[in-house]
Design a protein around this motif. Sequence first.
Motif, PDB file in Angstrom:
ATOM      1  N   VAL A 227       5.595  -8.533  -7.517  1.00 22.08           N
ATOM      2  CA  VAL A 227       5.274  -7.330  -8.089  1.00 22.08           C
ATOM      3  C   VAL A 227       3.899  -6.914  -8.592  1.00 22.08           C
ATOM      4  O   VAL A 227       3.117  -6.029  -8.163  1.00 22.08           O
ATOM      5  N   GLU A 228       3.287  -7.901  -9.612  1.00 23.79           N
ATOM      6  CA  GLU A 228       2.196  -7.760 -10.287  1.00 23.79           C
ATOM      7  C   GLU A 228       1.079  -7.764  -9.201  1.00 23.79           C
ATOM      8  O   GLU A 228      -0.172  -7.225  -9.638  1.00 23.79           O
ATOM      9  N   THR A 229       1.239  -8.609  -8.286  1.00 25.53           N
ATOM     10  CA  THR A 229       0.222  -8.915  -7.276  1.00 25.53           C
ATOM     11  C   THR A 229       0.182  -8.258  -5.889  1.00 25.53           C
ATOM     12  O   THR A 229      -0.568  -8.484  -5.162  1.00 25.53           O
ATOM     13  N   ALA A 230       1.129  -7.715  -5.662  1.00 25.17           N
ATOM     14  CA  ALA A 230       1.320  -7.070  -4.397  1.00 25.17           C
ATOM     15  C   ALA A 230       0.347  -5.964  -4.156  1.00 25.17           C
ATOM     16  O   ALA A 230      -0.304  -6.009  -2.858  1.00 25.17           O
ATOM     17  N   ALA A 231      -0.347  -5.193  -5.129  1.00 25.53           N
ATOM     18  CA  ALA A 231      -1.607  -4.327  -4.822  1.00 25.53           C
ATOM     19  C   ALA A 231      -2.630  -5.441  -4.287  1.00 25.53           C
ATOM     20  O   ALA A 231      -3.301  -4.891  -3.127  1.00 25.53           O
ATOM     21  N   ALA A 232      -2.882  -6.127  -4.908  1.00 22.49           N
ATOM     22  CA  ALA A 232      -3.904  -7.322  -4.600  1.00 22.49           C
ATOM     23  C   ALA A 232      -3.756  -7.738  -3.203  1.00 22.49           C
ATOM     24  O   ALA A 232      -4.744  -7.755  -2.496  1.00 22.49           O
ATOM     25  N   ALA A 233      -2.551  -7.983  -2.800  1.00 20.22           N
ATOM     26  CA  ALA A 233      -2.255  -8.568  -1.393  1.00 20.22           C
ATOM     27  C   ALA A 233      -2.486  -7.544  -0.437  1.00 20.22           C
ATOM     28  O   ALA A 233      -2.913  -7.765   0.548  1.00 20.22           O
ATOM     29  N   ALA A 234      -2.072  -6.348  -0.940  1.00 23.16           N
ATOM     30  CA  ALA A 234      -2.119  -5.029   0.059  1.00 23.16           C
ATOM     31  C   ALA A 234      -3.486  -4.902   0.256  1.00 23.16           C
ATOM     32  O   ALA A 234      -3.877  -4.680   1.631  1.00 23.16           O
ATOM     33  N   VAL A 235      -4.164  -4.833  -0.580  1.00 24.79           N
ATOM     34  CA  VAL A 235      -5.890  -4.483  -0.444  1.00 24.79           C
ATOM     35  C   VAL A 235      -6.446  -5.682   0.490  1.00 24.79           C
ATOM     36  O   VAL A 235      -7.194  -5.361   1.374  1.00 24.79           O
ATOM     37  N   LEU A 236      -6.063  -6.808   0.158  1.00 20.95           N
ATOM     38  CA  LEU A 236      -6.691  -8.011   1.049  1.00 20.95           C
ATOM     39  C   LEU A 236      -6.372  -7.785   2.425  1.00 20.95           C
ATOM     40  O   LEU A 236      -7.097  -7.887   3.419  1.00 20.95           O
ATOM     41  N   ALA A 237      -5.183  -7.435   2.730  1.00 19.55           N
ATOM     42  CA  ALA A 237      -4.396  -7.265   3.939  1.00 19.55           C
ATOM     43  C   ALA A 237      -5.329  -6.040   4.714  1.00 19.55           C
ATOM     44  O   ALA A 237      -5.666  -6.458   6.062  1.00 19.55           O
ATOM     45  N   VAL A 238      -5.350  -5.023   4.007  1.00 24.51           N
ATOM     46  CA  VAL A 238      -6.335  -3.651   4.911  1.00 24.51           C
ATOM     47  C   VAL A 238      -7.727  -4.171   4.787  1.00 24.51           C
ATOM     48  O   VAL A 238      -8.335  -3.928   5.918  1.00 24.51           O
ATOM     49  N   ARG A 239      -8.439  -4.727   3.900  1.00 23.92           N
ATOM     50  CA  ARG A 239      -9.753  -5.140   4.225  1.00 23.92           C
ATOM     51  C   ARG A 239     -10.047  -6.091   4.892  1.00 23.92           C
ATOM     52  O   ARG A 239     -11.269  -5.923   5.893  1.00 23.92           O
ATOM     53  N   HIS A 240      -9.112  -7.110   5.391  1.00 31.04           N
ATOM     54  CA  HIS A 240      -9.448  -8.106   6.464  1.00 31.04           C
ATOM     55  C   HIS A 240      -8.655  -7.996   7.559  1.00 31.04           C
ATOM     56  O   HIS A 240      -8.548  -8.668   8.311  1.00 31.04           O
ATOM     57  N   SER A 241      -8.063  -6.488   7.944  1.00 33.28           N
ATOM     58  CA  SER A 241      -7.242  -6.336   9.002  1.00 33.28           C
ATOM     59  C   SER A 241      -6.303  -7.389   9.494  1.00 33.28           C
ATOM     60  O   SER A 241      -6.235  -7.789  10.410  1.00 33.28           O
ATOM     61  N   CYS A 242      -5.521  -7.484   8.723  1.00 37.00           N
ATOM     62  CA  CYS A 242      -4.094  -8.273   8.650  1.00 37.00           C
ATOM     63  C   CYS A 242      -2.872  -7.562   8.771  1.00 37.00           C
ATOM     64  O   CYS A 242      -2.262  -7.102   7.813  1.00 37.00           O
ATOM     65  N   PRO A 243      -2.767  -7.288   9.955  1.00 40.32           N
ATOM     66  CA  PRO A 243      -1.251  -6.409  10.172  1.00 40.32           C
ATOM     67  C   PRO A 243      -0.060  -6.834   9.878  1.00 40.32           C
ATOM     68  O   PRO A 243       0.878  -6.168   9.294  1.00 40.32           O
ATOM     69  N   SER A 244       0.048  -8.332   9.680  1.00 37.95           N
ATOM     70  CA  SER A 244       1.381  -8.970   9.459  1.00 37.95           C
ATOM     71  C   SER A 244       1.415  -8.813   7.787  1.00 37.95           C
ATOM     72  O   SER A 244       2.536  -8.463   7.242  1.00 37.95           O
ATOM     73  N   LEU A 245       0.455  -8.954   7.126  1.00 39.03           N
ATOM     74  CA  LEU A 245       0.443  -9.000   5.884  1.00 39.03           C
ATOM     75  C   LEU A 245       0.461  -7.592   5.303  1.00 39.03           C
ATOM     76  O   LEU A 245       1.377  -7.288   4.329  1.00 39.03           O
ATOM     77  N   THR A 246      -0.058  -6.774   5.770  1.00 39.94           N
ATOM     78  CA  THR A 246       0.081  -5.531   5.642  1.00 39.94           C
ATOM     79  C   THR A 246       1.417  -4.761   5.621  1.00 39.94           C
ATOM     80  O   THR A 246       1.952  -4.439   4.596  1.00 39.94           O
ATOM     81  N   ALA A 247       1.961  -5.303   6.794  1.00 38.43           N
ATOM     82  CA  ALA A 247       3.506  -4.796   6.862  1.00 38.43           C
ATOM     83  C   ALA A 247       4.417  -5.453   5.707  1.00 38.43           C
ATOM     84  O   ALA A 247       5.244  -4.765   5.169  1.00 38.43           O
ATOM     85  N   ALA A 248       4.207  -6.627   5.432  1.00 36.60           N
ATOM     86  CA  ALA A 248       4.997  -7.355   4.453  1.00 36.60           C
ATOM     87  C   ALA A 248       4.744  -6.665   3.129  1.00 36.60           C
ATOM     88  O   ALA A 248       5.771  -6.635   2.330  1.00 36.60           O
TER      89      ALA A 248
END
Length: 392
Positions: free
Chosen positions: A124-145
């Motif tokens: 929960v605490e790191t989900a935002a950082a992971a979502a930003v990483l996914a968007v910034r680096h065009s990671c569709p699978s990680l974005t969806a996850a």
Amino acid sequence: MSAAAEVQRTAAVDLGALLDAGDGAVVTLVAGETRLAAHRAVLAARSPVFRAMFQHDTLEASCGEVRIADVGGPVLRQLLSYMYTLQAPQLTDTARELLMAADKYGLSALKAACEQQLAAQLEVETAAAAAVLAVRHSCPSLTAATVQFIRAHDYKAMATQGWADAVFEYPKDIVEVSRLLGEPPAETSAGRGSSSPSPATWPLGDPGRSPAAAARHTPPPPDDATVSRLRSLSQQERGRRLIQAAKQGAAEQLRELLAAGADVRARVEYSRTALHWAADRGHVAAASCLVGAGAEVDARDWRGRTPLHWAAEGGHAGVVRLLVDASADPNARDGQGRTPLHLAAMWGRAEAAAELLLARADRGARDEDGRTPLDLARQEGKQELVDMLTQR
């Protein structure tokens, strides 16, 4: 073990031993205090960015040394080990950094493996950082996850310090994450225009999509039947499909369309070429395919922007490096007199700005309002860019 599998295993072991031995190495990779000897042919075979670097008259190609400022020594070692063995490491602490490095150097299978591992580590605490990483680096699978994870945990991630930090540091990307959270769940995996499968259709435990299996996959050559069918289409339709494939980063479709005679200079909307779209979306492999097919690296769209402008604004350092190594003009001006460095500074894209400065981008260039990249960085509160641009 089958004969083919044994050959593949032996080749991976032999290349791994070659890395440790350093015999015949012709290039040195430098990250901080870490210096690793590598073989130019291996790097070029694995990475379109290294291939473009060594094919052109670059400083790295002539001096035999590549300095990588934004990658730590341990991550550089993991990156290099993968390029020799095609075995993705099982990571805990460095998956994030390795994903960014894999994206920068166009190692799509390694990037996909890192996406899987980060998705398995979501909290929960790191989900935002992971979502930003996914968007910034065009990671569709990680974005969806990440979007699925935030929803499944009743949006608690939005009340964490991690979310607050992301809002402060990456407001544009958090806006995109929030937009995806507001979409119906079925649309999330396509939120960034990608055809890649979401975790719903790509389970983390699926042995058929393990990191090792993904790493060993290489795209087949264009299918003759597909190419023949595409040749029956009009030139306009082939051009339209080329641009759509570039938007999605579908390198295999690009190869098929180009083999069928699609015009790499085709333009449909906003007077953008396929290379403009690949650069805008951060698709290194697609951009490399288009550059190799003769795409004009300094083509202008309706705003006077080149592909390098869009790569810089999006912070896609891998594409920036690919384009400048293909002789794109780092000081090209758009309709507002802005260079790619202006846009990187304005949006706080430190990695892209670093690549532009290495390409001798003019930090003193002024736009039509008389502002330098440093002025825009200060105006937008991008302190990392301010510090970078004030250093000599």
